[in-house]
Design a protein around this motif. Structure first.
Motif, mmCIF file in Angstrom:
data_model
loop_
_atom_site.group_PDB
_atom_site.id
_atom_site.type_symbol
_atom_site.label_atom_id
_atom_site.label_comp_id
_atom_site.label_asym_id
_atom_site.label_seq_id
_atom_site.Cartn_x
_atom_site.Cartn_y
_atom_site.Cartn_z
ATOM 1 N N LYS A 236 0.942 -1.341 0.446
ATOM 2 C CA LYS A 236 -0.311 -0.513 0.069
ATOM 3 C C LYS A 236 1.162 1.336 -0.423
ATOM 4 C CE LYS A 236 -4.633 0.461 1.038
ATOM 5 N NZ LYS A 236 -5.753 0.257 2.116
ATOM 6 N N ASP A 237 2.257 0.922 0.892
ATOM 7 C CA ASP A 237 2.971 2.706 1.030
ATOM 8 C C ASP A 237 4.026 1.620 1.385
ATOM 9 O OD1 ASP A 237 3.447 4.112 3.815
ATOM 10 O OD2 ASP A 237 1.402 3.038 3.574
ATOM 11 N N VAL A 251 13.601 -1.177 -5.463
ATOM 12 C CA VAL A 251 12.594 -0.240 -5.500
ATOM 13 C C VAL A 251 12.306 -1.091 -6.451
ATOM 14 C CG1 VAL A 251 11.112 1.720 -5.462
ATOM 15 C CG2 VAL A 251 12.665 0.669 -3.799
ATOM 16 N N ARG A 252 10.828 -1.122 -7.432
ATOM 17 C CA ARG A 252 10.557 -1.530 -8.922
ATOM 18 C C ARG A 252 9.644 -0.418 -9.136
ATOM 19 N NH1 ARG A 252 14.403 -3.253 -9.956
ATOM 20 N NH2 ARG A 252 14.954 -5.410 -9.557
ATOM 21 N N ASP A 253 8.550 0.477 -8.401
ATOM 22 C CA ASP A 253 7.938 1.444 -8.476
ATOM 23 C C ASP A 253 7.610 2.041 -7.497
ATOM 24 O OD1 ASP A 253 6.019 2.619 -10.307
ATOM 25 O OD2 ASP A 253 4.934 0.641 -10.995
ATOM 26 N N ALA A 254 6.518 2.853 -7.819
ATOM 27 C CA ALA A 254 5.694 3.437 -6.297
ATOM 28 C C ALA A 254 5.766 3.279 -5.269
ATOM 29 C CB ALA A 254 4.958 4.696 -6.575
ATOM 30 N N ASN A 255 5.291 2.419 -5.472
ATOM 31 C CA ASN A 255 4.777 0.952 -4.242
ATOM 32 C C ASN A 255 4.937 -0.216 -4.815
ATOM 33 O OD1 ASN A 255 3.405 0.486 -6.265
ATOM 34 N ND2 ASN A 255 0.948 0.399 -5.392
ATOM 35 N N VAL A 256 6.116 -0.819 -5.615
ATOM 36 C CA VAL A 256 6.473 -1.799 -5.618
ATOM 37 C C VAL A 256 8.014 -1.432 -5.171
ATOM 38 C CG1 VAL A 256 6.480 -3.988 -7.227
ATOM 39 C CG2 VAL A 256 4.771 -2.061 -8.062
ATOM 40 N N PHE A 257 8.130 -3.139 -4.901
ATOM 41 C CA PHE A 257 9.696 -3.852 -4.285
ATOM 42 C C PHE A 257 10.261 -5.167 -5.061
ATOM 43 C CE2 PHE A 257 7.770 -4.744 -0.257
ATOM 44 C CZ PHE A 257 8.980 -5.388 -0.025
ATOM 45 N N GLY A 278 4.620 -2.503 9.553
ATOM 46 C CA GLY A 278 3.454 -2.243 9.138
ATOM 47 C C GLY A 278 3.010 -1.878 7.389
ATOM 48 N N MET A 279 3.825 -2.594 7.245
ATOM 49 C CA MET A 279 2.871 -2.117 5.823
ATOM 50 C C MET A 279 2.322 -3.309 4.876
ATOM 51 S SD MET A 279 7.337 -0.697 2.739
ATOM 52 C CE MET A 279 7.975 -2.581 3.387
ATOM 53 N N GLU A 280 1.218 -3.193 4.176
ATOM 54 C CA GLU A 280 0.057 -3.395 3.841
ATOM 55 C C GLU A 280 0.831 -4.179 2.609
ATOM 56 O OE1 GLU A 280 -4.444 -3.466 3.036
ATOM 57 O OE2 GLU A 280 -3.815 -1.925 4.698
ATOM 58 N N ILE A 281 0.889 -5.808 2.777
ATOM 59 C CA ILE A 281 0.293 -6.201 1.269
ATOM 60 C C ILE A 281 -0.161 -5.997 0.805
ATOM 61 C CG2 ILE A 281 1.318 -7.831 0.483
ATOM 62 C CD1 ILE A 281 3.303 -9.103 2.734
ATOM 63 N N ILE A 282 0.408 -5.884 -0.334
ATOM 64 C CA ILE A 282 -1.655 -6.104 -1.804
ATOM 65 C C ILE A 282 -1.568 -7.369 -2.925
ATOM 66 C CG2 ILE A 282 -2.558 -5.302 -3.843
ATOM 67 C CD1 ILE A 282 -1.980 -2.300 -1.815
ATOM 68 N N ASP A 283 0.126 -7.513 -2.983
ATOM 69 C CA ASP A 283 0.334 -8.480 -3.882
ATOM 70 C C ASP A 283 1.419 -9.749 -4.057
ATOM 71 O OD1 ASP A 283 -0.746 -10.373 -5.880
ATOM 72 O OD2 ASP A 283 0.891 -9.218 -7.769
#
Ligand SMILES: Nc1ncnc2c1ncn2[C@@H]1O[C@H](COP(=O)(O)OP(=O)(O)O)[C@@H](O)[C@H]1O
Ligand SMILES: [Mg+2]
Length: 301
Positions: A236-237, A251-257, A278-283
């Motif tokens: 998420k962030d 880091v690959r993108d604003a919210n992708v690593f 505290g990071m929320e995983i989306i995928d």
């Protein structure tokens, strides 16, 4: 001290095939080194240049302290080479083949006879010394090639695909023998496309593909890489990224690593860590490890 130092080596064959492209490779004295690559990658060309059979287009090669352009004879004396194909006179007797070979290196006949006895005995061929080579079995021919390569006591032994088409028993015998030679201080360079052999035998390896060295490392590190897998995490962030630095996320993108993790045991731990900071995983997406794909391509001939 370097046994082989190749700088910017390029080979273009007469038919315009680019077989080697600006290859740089250093092999230390005393090393047991594998040059890994599929058919057509450029292994035999490289060996051909090092041993003076193939003319290079560009670049420099040193064998120990000798520049092959300036001091070819001295450089060549340091090397014993076992070519990919049998190439001795099939009507010549085993011991004579060795004596003739010693002659090429300026060893006088009486010394050559002594040396040939030593190596034929070491390779279990003494009983066959008076046999013409065409009467020897495949395995014996292979061993005869190795004894011929060693007759002038080279400090560097180069073997081009030494175990292609060799049965398991002979293969293991050969490994033991090469290991002993290496322990005695002979530098060994072999080419192969069997990964298993590289793992068991060699300390360092380089992977060659389309005439370029794409990887050069300790075998143990290469094997470790094979057990790693890359995962792409979408979150998420990224605010907690600093706290999981020890995993070296990229880091690959604003919210992708992306991270590389040990295939079996590290993923769960890592996910826990991500939650903890505290990071929320989306995928989560496994990317597959590039090197493994590379190896697969190489093996696939
Ligand atoms: N004498 C030659 N003339 C033209 N092309 C060649 C010659 N020898 C090898 N090649 C080409 O150079 C490339 C590298 O070959 P080679 O060094 O034999 O690879 P490897 O030993 O890794 O199988 C291949 O594309 C091969 O077809
Ligand atoms: Mg070859």
């Amino acid at each position: 001290m370097h046994a082989i130092q190749v700088e910017d080596l390029t080979k273009v064959y007469a038919n315009d095939t680019l077989a080697l492209e600006k290859v740089n490779l250093t092999i230390n004295a005393g090393d047991f080194f594998a040059l890994l690559g599929a058919n057509g990658a450029g292994k035999t060309t490289m060996i051909g240049i090092i041993t003076g059979i193939v003319m290079k287009t560009k670049g420099k090669v040193h064998i120990f302290q000798y520049d092959i352009d300036r001091n070819f004879a001295e450089a060549r004396k340091m090397i014993g080479v076992v070519p990919q194909e049998f190439n001795f006179n099939i009507f010549e007797k085993a011991q004579d083949i060795l004596i003739t070979q010693a002659g090429y290196f300026g060893i006088d006949r009486s010394e050559a006879i002594k040396r040939s006895e030593v190596v034929l005995k070491q390779l279990g061929l003494w009983e066959k010394r008076n046999e013409v080579s065409r009467n020897l079995s495949g395995g014996m021919k292979r061993r005869l090639m190795i004894s011929r390569a060693l007759v002038h006591n080279p400090k560097l032994l180069i073997l081009d695909e030494p175990t292609a088409g060799v049965d398991v028993e002979l293969r293991h015998g050969m490994w033991d023998y090469l290991r002993k030679l290496n322990e005695q201080g002979v530098t060994i360079l072999l080419t192969t496309h069997y990964l298993e052999e590289v793992e068991q035998m060699c300390r360092y390896a380089a992977i060659i593909k389309n005439g370029q060295i794409i990887k050069h490392d300790k075998v143990s590190s290469l094997v470790q890489l094979l057990e790693m897998e890359a995962y792409e995490f979408t979150v998420k962030d990224m605010h907690g990224l600093d706290k999981i630095k020890k995993y070296h996320p990229s880091v690959r993108d604003a919210n992708v690593f992306e991270v590389e993790l040990h295939r079996n045991n590290e993923l769960n731990d890592f996910i826990c860590q991500v939650h903890k900071v505290g990071m929320e995983i989306i995928d989560i997406r496994p990317k597959g490890y590039r090197l493994e794909k590379l190896f697969l391509n190489i093996m696939r001939e």
